[in-house]
Design a protein around this motif. Sequence first.
Motif, PDB file in Angstrom:
ATOM      1  N   TYR A  47      39.634  28.716  29.578  1.00 17.96           N
ATOM      2  CA  TYR A  47      40.964  28.541  30.165  1.00 17.96           C
ATOM      3  C   TYR A  47      41.840  27.669  29.260  1.00 17.96           C
ATOM      4  O   TYR A  47      43.012  27.973  29.032  1.00 17.96           O
ATOM      5  CB  TYR A  47      40.851  27.893  31.545  1.00 17.96           C
ATOM      6  CG  TYR A  47      40.332  28.825  32.611  1.00 17.96           C
ATOM      7  CD1 TYR A  47      41.046  29.964  32.974  1.00 17.96           C
ATOM      8  CD2 TYR A  47      39.130  28.580  33.258  1.00 17.96           C
ATOM      9  CE1 TYR A  47      40.576  30.828  33.952  1.00 17.96           C
ATOM     10  CE2 TYR A  47      38.650  29.432  34.234  1.00 17.96           C
ATOM     11  CZ  TYR A  47      39.373  30.554  34.585  1.00 17.96           C
ATOM     12  OH  TYR A  47      38.911  31.408  35.554  1.00 17.96           O
ATOM     13  N   SER A 102      43.455  38.055  33.328  1.00 20.06           N
ATOM     14  CA  SER A 102      44.644  37.921  34.159  1.00 20.06           C
ATOM     15  C   SER A 102      45.527  36.776  33.688  1.00 20.06           C
ATOM     16  O   SER A 102      46.755  36.913  33.589  1.00 20.06           O
ATOM     17  CB  SER A 102      44.239  37.681  35.612  1.00 20.06           C
ATOM     18  OG  SER A 102      43.656  38.819  36.187  1.00 20.06           O
ATOM     19  N   THR A 153      39.553  40.771  34.636  1.00 14.54           N
ATOM     20  CA  THR A 153      38.839  39.524  34.905  1.00 14.54           C
ATOM     21  C   THR A 153      39.867  38.407  35.062  1.00 14.54           C
ATOM     22  O   THR A 153      41.050  38.582  34.734  1.00 14.54           O
ATOM     23  CB  THR A 153      37.883  39.187  33.765  1.00 14.54           C
ATOM     24  OG1 THR A 153      38.654  38.881  32.579  1.00 14.54           O
ATOM     25  CG2 THR A 153      36.932  40.340  33.468  1.00 14.54           C
ATOM     26  N   GLN A 154      39.423  37.269  35.553  1.00 15.83           N
ATOM     27  CA  GLN A 154      40.370  36.163  35.728  1.00 15.83           C
ATOM     28  C   GLN A 154      40.910  35.681  34.387  1.00 15.83           C
ATOM     29  O   GLN A 154      42.098  35.365  34.271  1.00 15.83           O
ATOM     30  CB  GLN A 154      39.700  35.004  36.488  1.00 15.83           C
ATOM     31  CG  GLN A 154      40.658  33.959  37.023  1.00 15.83           C
ATOM     32  CD  GLN A 154      41.591  34.503  38.083  1.00 15.83           C
ATOM     33  OE1 GLN A 154      42.562  35.203  37.756  1.00 15.83           O
ATOM     34  NE2 GLN A 154      41.328  34.194  39.336  1.00 15.83           N
ATOM     35  N   LEU A 164      40.841  28.605  39.589  1.00 19.37           N
ATOM     36  CA  LEU A 164      40.925  30.044  39.390  1.00 19.37           C
ATOM     37  C   LEU A 164      39.570  30.730  39.501  1.00 19.37           C
ATOM     38  O   LEU A 164      39.487  31.903  39.892  1.00 19.37           O
ATOM     39  CB  LEU A 164      41.562  30.344  38.027  1.00 19.37           C
ATOM     40  CG  LEU A 164      43.036  29.930  37.900  1.00 19.37           C
ATOM     41  CD1 LEU A 164      43.534  30.155  36.482  1.00 19.37           C
ATOM     42  CD2 LEU A 164      43.905  30.678  38.902  1.00 19.37           C
ATOM     43  N   ASP A 165      38.486  30.024  39.190  1.00 19.59           N
ATOM     44  CA  ASP A 165      37.153  30.619  39.299  1.00 19.59           C
ATOM     45  C   ASP A 165      36.755  30.882  40.743  1.00 19.59           C
ATOM     46  O   ASP A 165      35.797  31.622  40.997  1.00 19.59           O
ATOM     47  CB  ASP A 165      36.109  29.706  38.643  1.00 19.59           C
ATOM     48  CG  ASP A 165      36.112  29.838  37.124  1.00 19.59           C
ATOM     49  OD1 ASP A 165      36.620  30.852  36.623  1.00 19.59           O
ATOM     50  OD2 ASP A 165      35.605  28.926  36.450  1.00 19.59           O
ATOM     51  N   ASP A 203      42.807  35.764  47.690  1.00 27.59           N
ATOM     52  CA  ASP A 203      43.750  36.321  46.725  1.00 27.59           C
ATOM     53  C   ASP A 203      44.996  35.434  46.645  1.00 27.59           C
ATOM     54  O   ASP A 203      45.714  35.283  47.637  1.00 27.59           O
ATOM     55  CB  ASP A 203      44.134  37.738  47.157  1.00 27.59           C
ATOM     56  CG  ASP A 203      44.905  38.498  46.082  1.00 27.59           C
ATOM     57  OD1 ASP A 203      45.340  37.860  45.099  1.00 27.59           O
ATOM     58  OD2 ASP A 203      45.076  39.723  46.233  1.00 27.59           O
ATOM     59  N   GLU A 231      40.256  35.399  43.615  1.00 33.39           N
ATOM     60  CA  GLU A 231      40.281  36.744  43.047  1.00 33.39           C
ATOM     61  C   GLU A 231      41.211  36.748  41.834  1.00 33.39           C
ATOM     62  O   GLU A 231      42.146  35.942  41.750  1.00 33.39           O
ATOM     63  CB  GLU A 231      40.764  37.737  44.101  1.00 33.39           C
ATOM     64  CG  GLU A 231      39.815  37.898  45.276  1.00 33.39           C
ATOM     65  CD  GLU A 231      40.351  38.858  46.321  1.00 33.39           C
ATOM     66  OE1 GLU A 231      41.273  39.631  45.978  1.00 33.39           O
ATOM     67  OE2 GLU A 231      39.859  38.825  47.469  1.00 33.39           O
ATOM     68  N   PRO A 232      40.989  37.644  40.884  1.00 29.62           N
ATOM     69  CA  PRO A 232      41.848  37.686  39.684  1.00 29.62           C
ATOM     70  C   PRO A 232      43.318  37.853  40.043  1.00 29.62           C
ATOM     71  O   PRO A 232      43.671  38.541  41.008  1.00 29.62           O
ATOM     72  CB  PRO A 232      41.319  38.891  38.911  1.00 29.62           C
ATOM     73  CG  PRO A 232      39.890  39.002  39.338  1.00 29.62           C
ATOM     74  CD  PRO A 232      39.862  38.593  40.779  1.00 29.62           C
TER      75      PRO A 232
END
Length: 470
Positions: free
Chosen positions: A108, A320, A316-317, A305-306, A286, A309-310
């Motif tokens: 990240y 995204s 994947t995040q 964020l982990d 979400d 949801e993306p």
Amino acid sequence: MSQTRSETSHDSFKSSKFFSFPEKLSKIFVVFMRLGLLFCLVASVLLALHSASLIRRRWPSFPERLSPSFPERLSRNASDQKSVPTNISHLLFGLAGTVHTWRDRSRYSELWWHPNATRGFVWLDEKPDTKVSRPGFWVPYRVSGDWTWFTRSQSAVRISRIVLESFKIGLPNVRWFVMGDDDTVFFTENLVSALASYDHNQMYYIGGNSESVEQNARHAYDMAFGGGGFAISYPLAAQLVKVFDGCLDRYYNFYGSDERVCACVNEIGVPLTRLRGFHQFDIRGDPYGILAAHPQAPLLSLHHLDYLEPIFPNQTQIESVKSLMDSYRVDPTRILQQSFCYNHRRKWSVSIAWGYTIQIYTSFLTASALQRPLLTFKTWRTGEDGPFTFDTRPVSSDPCEQPVTYFLDKVQEVGKSGTVTTYRRYVANQGKNCDTADHARAMAVQSIRVSSMKMDPKHWKKVGNLKLFI
């Protein structure tokens, strides 16, 4: 005469020697008594000073009120007294991490950290094994100093002391100390613009609350949540380091590092300055609802964020966040800013979150309804539908009342001050479809192009701005 004087003198001497001895003894005794009292006084003072020193080491006193001349004295010794506007070099980031989490979460940081511009460190609990570190390990690390003399909540104490340790490094030209977690994504250009609006020579504590009421009630409403990130001005940091360890010891029963930092800042008398662009994301599920109806504020950070949801479907995040960063870099100030427009002929309501998503409703919705986030998420601890610190609106079970949704596909710059963003329709896997003609016409729109001018960062300084119209 002389003999008489001599005899008289001699007799007088003998008489004085014989009869005055107790008086002389008394004088000697008084002298010794005075010396003894003086010795006791000196010993008492030294003992008191020594005791006070021991007490201060374990239990520093509460901070004294600042004298009126303190800001002037500090400003002469501050890190940067030039009149240049605040830029990224004036920020020093302190990221809280561990060797066990940093290997994955560093992905990240690599999306927003600029090696030749961003300053700061990730603070780890021990030295990492560089043999197994991933390539592209851009963010420099430091190992936290000794914190083991604190007997309780040592991990929270270690993270709290990042403020102190960052200050003690003594890097030049630091105006703001920015704290975050190793999974916090910062949007640095917006953060610089936001902090530049404040006088860095004054004491400021800037951050945001949690989205979930249960989290604020459990911890504090006047606290900047650390995962979302917060900023401390140089003068406040200089005052904090004087009392920090003792203050942390006083609040040993507090849960987190950010709660302890807040308590110590409160002792100095500095309140929280709230900025809505810091996103702790104490939510589950979400995050689309929040991002699609972002508050009227610059996007400053994203966290947790982990656990979500993306941001973009079918990615994947990490992918995204990279997609969001692509549009952010083209127009940092405008990213996620919401605009409304209406198609009166077709009776459509359109909501645009620039650089992210577009929603088409096949009916007229008021602006007050469109700006309320769709409830696509739950609370952090209990997984409930609220309460949150902002209004929400439920996602209708009727597919005809749900929006036709589009996500960013491409972003382009046009000249020096223009942009064109393209959004493609997203079809979710759902059991029921809307069979109305109005909905079918909206579904027939496969993509939408939005032209806009780049947004001026000074927009946030203007008073009375409502919505951004593209």
